[in-house]
Design an enzyme around this catalytic site. Structure first.
Site, PDB file in Angstrom:
ATOM      1  N   ALA A  66       0.821  -1.212   0.000  1.00 27.69           N
ATOM      2  CA  ALA A  66       0.000   0.000   0.000  1.00 27.69           C
ATOM      3  C   ALA A  66       0.853   1.260   0.000  1.00 27.69           C
ATOM      4  O   ALA A  66       1.908   1.323   0.643  1.00 27.69           O
ATOM      5  CB  ALA A  66      -0.917   0.006   1.218  1.00 27.69           C
ATOM      6  N   GLY A 111       0.555  -6.222   0.628  1.00 25.39           N
ATOM      7  CA  GLY A 111      -0.458  -6.629  -0.337  1.00 25.39           C
ATOM      8  C   GLY A 111       0.121  -7.043  -1.668  1.00 25.39           C
ATOM      9  O   GLY A 111      -0.487  -7.836  -2.393  1.00 25.39           O
ATOM     10  N   GLU A 134       3.525  -5.951   7.730  1.00 24.79           N
ATOM     11  CA  GLU A 134       2.419  -5.197   8.316  1.00 24.79           C
ATOM     12  C   GLU A 134       2.572  -4.969   9.814  1.00 24.79           C
ATOM     13  O   GLU A 134       2.220  -3.888  10.321  1.00 24.79           O
ATOM     14  CB  GLU A 134       1.082  -5.913   8.037  1.00 24.79           C
ATOM     15  CG  GLU A 134       0.608  -5.811   6.601  1.00 24.79           C
ATOM     16  CD  GLU A 134       1.145  -6.903   5.699  1.00 24.79           C
ATOM     17  OE1 GLU A 134       0.674  -7.026   4.565  1.00 24.79           O
ATOM     18  OE2 GLU A 134       2.054  -7.643   6.146  1.00 24.79           O
TER      19      GLU A 134
END
Length: 256
Positions: A66, A111, A134
């Site tokens: 992201a 992602g 993450e």
């Protein structure tokens, strides 16, 4: 349909989608995810292409995940919507009847790695790097890495990657079964296209049924997968392509 943040090309029976934000290492935002979803639906709804290859523009990244500038402004509701959109994208890839090959040319993080995980096969350049970082941002993966990664490399290895957020190199990824082949950066697209054409030369209907049988076994259990395989095996005998290939084989045998 024209796209800004992804590109869609056709090379004979091979469709190619490139994530197209190389200036930010192909980091995605909402518009890019929506375009990727639309491009995937376009490929899976037409008959021209038999195999799909997904890669990233530039030499440095498949996708680093992201875009931080987009990510930090998300509300809880928007974050959940983005997660569902990412899951939908990965499910289109995984559940579609075409084989999808990820050509990983650099960083595949967050992602970006999850999109690669949803593909059927992964080829990686020696410069590729993989990771689910993450937790370093106080987050959890949003596109089903917690489900796909353990099934791919085993629970212990997956938990280590997910708990630490560590990034692994291409050799390690190959050793633990995360990627199918390692190639030089120069050969990545050539090798990916060669593999795609090899698959496209087979009975693509049969290949699609094999993909679905495997997926049924993984996600629904061996009994469900075995039952699907039997039904698929029987269905093949009604396919015109099966008859043509049998006849072609008979001609080869008769002329030996």
């Amino acid at each position: 349909m024209s796209y800004k943040y992804v590109s869609l090309d056709h090379e004979g029976p091979i469709a190619e989608i490139f994530l197209n934000r190389p200036e930010v290492l192909n980091a995605y935002h909402l518009d890019m995810l929506n375009e990727l979803k639309a491009a995937l639906k376009e490929v899976f709804s037409e008959d021209q292409s038999k195999v799909l290859m997904i890669s990233g523009r530039g030499s440095k990244a498949f996708s680093v995940g992201a875009d931080i500038n987009w990510l930090e402004d998300l509300s809880q509701k928007e974050a959940k919507e983005a997660s569902w959109l990412g899951k939908e994208i990965c499910n289109i890839i995984e559940e579609g009847d075409k084989v999808v090959i990820a050509a990983v040319n650099g960083y595949a993080l967050g992602g970006g790695m999850e999109i690669a995980l949803s593909c059927d096969l992964r080829l990686a350049s020696s410069r590729a790097r993989f990771g689910q970082p993450e937790v370093r941002l106080g987050l959890v993966p949003g596109f089903d890495a917690t489900q796909r990664l353990p099934r791919m490399i085993g629970m212990g290895r997956a938990k280590e990657m997910l708990f630490t957020g560590n990034i692994i190199d291409a050799n390690t990824a190959y050793e633990i079964g995360l990627v199918n082949r390692l190639v030089t950066p120069r050969d990545l697209l050539r090798a990916s296209r060669k593999l795609a054409n090899n698959i496209a030369d087979q009975s693509i209907q049969a290949v699609g049924l094999v993909k679905q049988a495997i997926n049924n076994g993984v996600w629904e259990g061996r009994s469900a997968g075995s039952s699907y395989e039997t039904e698929a095996f029987g269905a093949c005998f009604d396919l015109e392509e099966h008859s043509k290939r049998i006849e072609k084989l008979r001609d080869v045998i008769d002329h030996d």
